[in-house]
Design a protein around this motif. Structure first.
Motif, mmCIF file in Angstrom:
data_model
loop_
_atom_site.group_PDB
_atom_site.id
_atom_site.type_symbol
_atom_site.label_atom_id
_atom_site.label_comp_id
_atom_site.label_asym_id
_atom_site.label_seq_id
_atom_site.Cartn_x
_atom_site.Cartn_y
_atom_site.Cartn_z
ATOM 1 N N ALA A 28 7.496 11.883 -17.976
ATOM 2 C CA ALA A 28 6.163 11.701 -17.402
ATOM 3 C C ALA A 28 6.226 11.700 -15.882
ATOM 4 C CB ALA A 28 5.561 10.395 -17.905
ATOM 5 N N MET A 29 7.259 11.089 -15.334
ATOM 6 C CA MET A 29 7.428 11.079 -13.880
ATOM 7 C C MET A 29 7.687 12.478 -13.343
ATOM 8 S SD MET A 29 9.830 7.680 -13.508
ATOM 9 C CE MET A 29 10.143 7.974 -11.757
ATOM 10 N N TYR A 30 8.473 13.257 -14.101
ATOM 11 C CA TYR A 30 8.864 14.589 -13.619
ATOM 12 C C TYR A 30 7.717 15.593 -13.701
ATOM 13 C CZ TYR A 30 11.924 18.464 -12.502
ATOM 14 O OH TYR A 30 12.514 19.536 -11.878
ATOM 15 N N VAL A 31 6.699 15.308 -14.500
ATOM 16 C CA VAL A 31 5.565 16.224 -14.622
ATOM 17 C C VAL A 31 4.960 16.538 -13.260
ATOM 18 C CG1 VAL A 31 3.159 16.357 -15.411
ATOM 19 C CG2 VAL A 31 4.957 15.693 -17.002
ATOM 20 N N TRP A 32 4.951 15.543 -12.369
ATOM 21 C CA TRP A 32 4.314 15.715 -11.062
ATOM 22 C C TRP A 32 5.320 16.047 -9.968
ATOM 23 C CZ3 TRP A 32 -0.242 16.461 -12.524
ATOM 24 C CH2 TRP A 32 -0.815 15.697 -13.541
#
Length: 360
Positions: A30-34
């Protein structure tokens, strides 16, 4: 023991063990999505160009050729503008990474701490930073999360609410914490069943891609035509760049480690497209400039075309901003299910203990 009880016990104990790894993978994912937006915002001096929209493809290729000539055999990989990166980066054989203006080749700076952070975050997401076996830990946990936790959870939910399905989607917000915790667990689990199933299935591909491709090969026709190489062998490295297919943009160059190694040129349909199907092309050329292989999405086997979409589906990019937001939210669901599920276990354990005490 009844089937329902067996499924519940599997759901509980597998959830407590493998569910933890899935939760960690979900948060890091989820963190890497952005990552594209955050990297660009934190490193505008390394990744951004003011006049990027006015530059033609030939400018990038000319700069790439110039940088190759300047740094010669010290280059390991070169990445041309793509997504958030509007500049050219070079990873050298000594491990150092520098960034250059994609218009004139001017040195912009070295890889920053925030870029390193996101690179390590991706490694953590894929391997938990465990050498050699890490990817199998995460990949296997993902498969178990898919086959046992999610499927057993939906089975338990359906058996409980098959008569009145709408009750399976209700949360009593003002109920006691035990009831609220249970409602939250059941509703989040069933509501995000399809997104989590999709993310888990596509995520496991990156560990077990050979098995996936073997299974997907049933989609291919029995007679697979070999990719025809229409162009003759190039006369120089610069010729490869100048003769790039106009249907694709050159994304990366992987340089040979020694005389027996090859050049690999990877192409993407559009540099800054952030949704839709992922269409790529790859050209492999020997150090003496003989074409070894050429793969092209337009002429590739159906199995390879499907496999190419696992990454954009996994990160939600195939559906644009909506897909990425959905993946971001879904990435936080496993840890929520883990916490609420563990609390359900504790509530039941306390109730059983109290019953035994009162019974005595």
């Amino acid at each position: 023991m009844a089937l329902g009880n067996i499924v519940r016990k599997f759901h509980l104990w597998v959830g407590i063990t493998c569910g933890l790894v899935a939760s960690i993978s979900g948060i890091s994912g989820a963190m890497y999505v952005w990552q594209p937006e955050l990297s660009a915002a934190l490193n505008p001096e390394l990744l951004k160009l003011k006049n990027i929209d006015s530059l033609e493809e030939a400018v990038f290729l000319k700069t790439a050729a110039s940088l190759t000539a300047t740094h010669s055999d010290s280059i390991s990989k070169m990445f041309l503008p793509y997504r958030e990166q509007q500049t050219i980066s070079i990873e050298f054989k000594n491990g150092k990474t520098n960034y250059y203006n994609s218009e004139n080749g001017q040195f912009l700076g070295e890889r920053s701490a925030s870029i390193v952070f996101f690179e390590n975050l991706l490694k953590f997401h894929r391997t938990l930073l465990i050498p050699k076996i890490g990817k199998y830990v995460t990949g296997t946990s993902t498969i178990i999360f898919l086959l046992v936790i999610l499927l057993s959870g939906i089975y338990i939910w359906y058996k409980t609410y098959s008569a009145t399905l709408k009750n399976g989607f209700k949360i009593k917000w003002k109920s006691k914490k035990k009831k609220f915790n249970f409602d939250l667990h059941k509703v989040l689990g069933v509501s995000f069943f399809i997104p989590l199933l999709t993310i888990a299935f596509t995520g496991a591909y990156f560990t077990y891609n050979s098995y996936y491709k073997k299974a997907l090969s049933v989609l291919d026709s029995k007679t697979i035509l070999k990719q025809e190489i229409q162009n003759s062998n190039p006369t120089s490295f610069a010729a490869i760049l100048s003769n790039s297919d106009k249907s694709y943009a050159l994304r990366a160059i992987y340089y040979p480690n020694d005389a027996n190694d090859n050049y690999r040129f990877r192409y993407i349909e559009s540099r800054f497209k952030t949704q839709g199907l992922r269409k790529t092309k790859e050209l492999t050329v020997s150090t003496n400039l003989k074409i070894i292989s050429l793969t092209d999405y337009k002429n590739d086997a159906t199995s390879n075309r499907v496999a190419a979409q696992f990454y954009p589906v996994h990160i939600g990019e195939i559906a644009g901003p909506f897909g990425r937001i959905l993946v971001f939210i879904a990435g936080l669901i496993p840890i929520t299910l883990y916490i609420t599920g563990f609390r359900i276990y504790l509530f039941k354990k306390r109730r059983k203990k109290k019953f035994l005490v009162d019974g005595n």
